[in-house]
Scaffold this active site. Structure first.
Site, mmCIF file in Angstrom:
data_model
loop_
_atom_site.group_PDB
_atom_site.id
_atom_site.type_symbol
_atom_site.label_atom_id
_atom_site.label_comp_id
_atom_site.label_asym_id
_atom_site.label_seq_id
_atom_site.Cartn_x
_atom_site.Cartn_y
_atom_site.Cartn_z
ATOM 1 N N ASP A 6 70.053 64.102 -18.850
ATOM 2 C CA ASP A 6 71.234 64.935 -18.726
ATOM 3 C C ASP A 6 71.666 64.853 -17.260
ATOM 4 O O ASP A 6 70.885 64.448 -16.406
ATOM 5 C CB ASP A 6 70.884 66.375 -19.140
ATOM 6 N N ASP A 8 74.163 67.432 -15.295
ATOM 7 C CA ASP A 8 74.279 68.706 -14.572
ATOM 8 C C ASP A 8 73.013 69.541 -14.726
ATOM 9 O O ASP A 8 72.573 69.833 -15.840
ATOM 10 C CB ASP A 8 75.486 69.503 -15.085
HETATM 11 MG MG MG Z 1 72.554 70.231 -17.968
#
Ligand code: MG
Ligand code: ZN
Length: 185
Positions: A6, A8
């Site tokens: 992922d 962020d």
């Molecule tokens: Mg995230």
């Protein structure tokens, strides 16, 4: 090994507010170096990231590209390489098939590598959506305590993902230490 990240809260700082420009995109300490160390050890790195800020009009694809150019340049300067960044630009109300916790982004990554399945791959995230997508796509889910991670961990204790064994680390950097250590993880 294929390692899907992922973005962020895993690679860059994330406090719950949308990151709308390359200038506002700041790597978490140690995360760029962690990606480079994984690459150096022979692992392949791809990213799967929800970016509904596009559908919400907070930033456009050109600005997202600028954020990703910054990310890729930092990783390359550290000696690593990101193979692919798959992103979902849609709003939750669009009911697309790519927004995590659905598995469309992971399917794009699977196709990129011409794999029959993602069994054996690892997906590292800071949100429940990441863990659910990972589990649904047959990846090993790994939670990190950066970004949303401590909140996610707390709620996961109360409501586990049925059948999933989630490995938990403080950060992408400590996950990398464990994966690359002689003992494995
Ligand atoms: Mg995230
Ligand atoms: Zn989507």
């Amino acid at each position: 090994m294929l390692i899907i990240l992922d973005r962020d809260g895993v690679i860059n700082e994330y406090d719950g507010n949308y990151i709308c420009s390359a200038d506002d995109w700041h790597p978490i300490t140690g995360s760029i170096d962690a990606v480079a160390r994984l690459c150096h050890a022979g692992h392949r790195i791809a990213i799967a990231t929800n970016q509904s800020g596009i559908a919400r009009g907070f930033y456009d694809v050109d600005e997202l590209d600028a954020m990703h150019d910054k990310l890729e340049q930092l990783v390359e300067a550290a000696g690593g390489c990101i193979d692919l960044i798959a992103y979902c630009p849609h709003h939750p109300d669009d009911h697309c098939r790519c927004r995590k916790p659905l598995t469309g982004l992971l399917g794009q990554i699977q196709s990129h590598y011409h794999l029959d399945s993602l069994a054996g791959a690892i997906m590292v995230g800071d949100s429940r959506k990441d863990l659910e997508a990972a589990f649904a796509a047959d990846c090993q889910p790994v939670l990190v305590r950066t970004g949303n991670g401590t909140d996610t961990e707390r709620h996961l204790d109360a409501r586990p993902i049925p059948g999933a064994e989630v490995a938990i680390y403080d950060s992408l950097s400590t996950f990398t230490d464990a994966l690359l250590s002689a003992e494995g993880w």
